[in-house]
Design a protein around this motif. Structure first.
Motif, PDB file in Angstrom:
ATOM      1  N   VAL A   1       0.871  -1.172   0.000  1.00  0.00           N
ATOM      2  CA  VAL A   1       0.000   0.000   0.000  1.00  0.00           C
ATOM      3  C   VAL A   1       0.902   1.214   0.000  1.00  0.00           C
ATOM      4  O   VAL A   1       1.705   1.389   0.914  1.00  0.00           O
ATOM      5  N   GLU A   2       0.799   2.022  -1.051  1.00  0.00           N
ATOM      6  CA  GLU A   2       1.689   3.177  -1.156  1.00  0.00           C
ATOM      7  C   GLU A   2       0.888   4.460  -1.091  1.00  0.00           C
ATOM      8  O   GLU A   2       0.033   4.704  -1.949  1.00  0.00           O
ATOM      9  N   LEU A   3       1.126   5.251  -0.060  1.00  0.00           N
ATOM     10  CA  LEU A   3       0.401   6.496   0.114  1.00  0.00           C
ATOM     11  C   LEU A   3       1.402   7.632  -0.007  1.00  0.00           C
ATOM     12  O   LEU A   3       2.123   7.944   0.938  1.00  0.00           O
TER      13      LEU A   3
ATOM     14  N   GLY B   1       3.621   7.401   3.355  1.00  0.00           N
ATOM     15  CA  GLY B   1       4.504   6.258   3.519  1.00  0.00           C
ATOM     16  C   GLY B   1       3.955   5.046   2.805  1.00  0.00           C
ATOM     17  O   GLY B   1       2.919   5.123   2.147  1.00  0.00           O
ATOM     18  N   ALA B   2       4.650   3.926   2.942  1.00  0.00           N
ATOM     19  CA  ALA B   2       4.228   2.708   2.251  1.00  0.00           C
ATOM     20  C   ALA B   2       4.208   1.539   3.232  1.00  0.00           C
ATOM     21  O   ALA B   2       5.126   1.369   4.036  1.00  0.00           O
ATOM     22  N   PHE B   3       3.139   0.764   3.155  1.00  0.00           N
ATOM     23  CA  PHE B   3       3.031  -0.445   3.955  1.00  0.00           C
ATOM     24  C   PHE B   3       3.344  -1.639   3.056  1.00  0.00           C
ATOM     25  O   PHE B   3       2.887  -1.688   1.915  1.00  0.00           O
TER      26      PHE B   3
ATOM     27  N   PHE C   1       5.309  -4.112   7.451  1.00  0.00           N
ATOM     28  CA  PHE C   1       6.411  -3.166   7.538  1.00  0.00           C
ATOM     29  C   PHE C   1       5.940  -1.816   6.997  1.00  0.00           C
ATOM     30  O   PHE C   1       5.173  -1.761   6.035  1.00  0.00           O
ATOM     31  N   PHE C   2       6.385  -0.741   7.640  1.00  0.00           N
ATOM     32  CA  PHE C   2       6.019   0.600   7.176  1.00  0.00           C
ATOM     33  C   PHE C   2       7.269   1.411   6.914  1.00  0.00           C
ATOM     34  O   PHE C   2       8.174   1.453   7.744  1.00  0.00           O
ATOM     35  N   LYS C   3       7.325   2.013   5.744  1.00  0.00           N
ATOM     36  CA  LYS C   3       8.442   2.903   5.441  1.00  0.00           C
ATOM     37  C   LYS C   3       7.881   4.311   5.329  1.00  0.00           C
ATOM     38  O   LYS C   3       6.964   4.572   4.529  1.00  0.00           O
TER      39      LYS C   3
ATOM     40  N   ARG D   1      14.467  12.964  13.927  1.00  0.00           N
ATOM     41  CA  ARG D   1      13.329  12.200  14.430  1.00  0.00           C
ATOM     42  C   ARG D   1      12.890  11.212  13.364  1.00  0.00           C
ATOM     43  O   ARG D   1      12.800  11.550  12.189  1.00  0.00           O
ATOM     44  N   VAL D   2      12.644   9.997  13.783  1.00  0.00           N
ATOM     45  CA  VAL D   2      12.177   8.988  12.826  1.00  0.00           C
ATOM     46  C   VAL D   2      10.855   8.401  13.313  1.00  0.00           C
ATOM     47  O   VAL D   2      10.532   8.454  14.496  1.00  0.00           O
ATOM     48  N   LEU D   3      10.132   7.847  12.359  1.00  0.00           N
ATOM     49  CA  LEU D   3       8.825   7.284  12.655  1.00  0.00           C
ATOM     50  C   LEU D   3       8.918   5.766  12.643  1.00  0.00           C
ATOM     51  O   LEU D   3       9.503   5.185  11.727  1.00  0.00           O
ATOM     52  N   VAL D   4       8.373   5.128  13.671  1.00  0.00           N
ATOM     53  CA  VAL D   4       8.294   3.665  13.618  1.00  0.00           C
ATOM     54  C   VAL D   4       6.834   3.239  13.701  1.00  0.00           C
ATOM     55  O   VAL D   4       6.037   3.839  14.427  1.00  0.00           O
ATOM     56  N   PHE D   5       6.515   2.220  12.927  1.00  0.00           N
ATOM     57  CA  PHE D   5       5.162   1.671  12.941  1.00  0.00           C
ATOM     58  C   PHE D   5       5.219   0.312  13.602  1.00  0.00           C
ATOM     59  O   PHE D   5       6.065  -0.512  13.242  1.00  0.00           O
TER      60      PHE D   5
END
Lengths: 98, 102
Positions: free
Chosen positions: A43-45, A49-51, A79-81, B80-84
């Motif tokens: 999933v690319e938003l 970001g992208a899941f 995973f999320f980038k 700052r970084v984002l983690v999910f």
């Protein structure tokens, strides 16, 4: 912020909509993303970001309490980038609410 | 894996189908959802979506890095970084579905 607070904020920004509809919008967005990942899709938003789903091979792990070896089966992890715009927004000096 | 990429357009289409608002409004709402999350995160606040996962901002301190190609030392600024972190529900859903595919 939790889901119910997100719904409240959206309701403030959209006073013409039913609260119930906003709840359904939020539920649909996250459910679509989950469903896509469950299909193995990405999933690319853009700007956010992208899941994606990454595969972890089977391995031999250890029970940290007893130290005995345990087989860990192959599994998939979401995973999320972070997207470029969001990454930049996180690092704006003023705490950056654009 | 990753046969297909889902985009904003598809999320908007799903909202249009499920909620019955106009296409235009559906698409704006999807953007607003993401924008509210982004704005919360940019203030350093954690965002938790139950049965989906949580987004958390982490502070990384500066360090010396290296350009792996040339070997030059390059300073990496504090950032700052984002983690999910996916919820157990989402992880279980993905693994149950993909186990069936195999």
């Amino acid at each position: 912020m939790i889901k119910s607070e997100l719904i409240l904020r959206l309701a403030e920004r959209n006073p013409h909509l039913y609260h119930r509809d906003i709840e359904r919008v939020v539920a649909t967005v996250f459910d679509e993303i989950s469903a896509a990942l469950a299909r193995g899709d990405r999933v690319e938003l853009r700007g956010f970001g992208a899941f994606s789903v990454k595969q972890r091979p089977a391995r031999v792990g250890r029970n940290p309490r007893t130290g005995s070896a345990v087989e860990v089966a192959e599994k998939c992890v979401p995973f999320f980038k972070t997207g470029k715009d969001l990454r930049e927004r996180l690092n704006q000096p003023a705490g950056g609410d654009a | 894996m990753a046969g297909h990429t889902v985009t904003r357009a598809e999320l908007s289409e799903a909202v249009y189908r499920e909620v019955g608002l106009s296409r235009n409004e559906s698409s704006e709402l999807v953007d607003t959802v993401l924008d509210e999350i982004a704005s919360c995160l940019s203030q350093g606040e954690t965002v938790k979506i139950s049965s989906f996962g949580s987004f958390q901002v982490r502070q990384k301190s500066g360090r010396m890095g290296r350009n792996p190609k040339t070997g030059d030392e390059v300073p990496i600024e504090p950032r700052r970084v984002l983690v999910f972190r996916a919820s157990q529900v989402l992880k279980a859903r993905i693994n149950a579905a993909l186990a069936k595919l195999r």
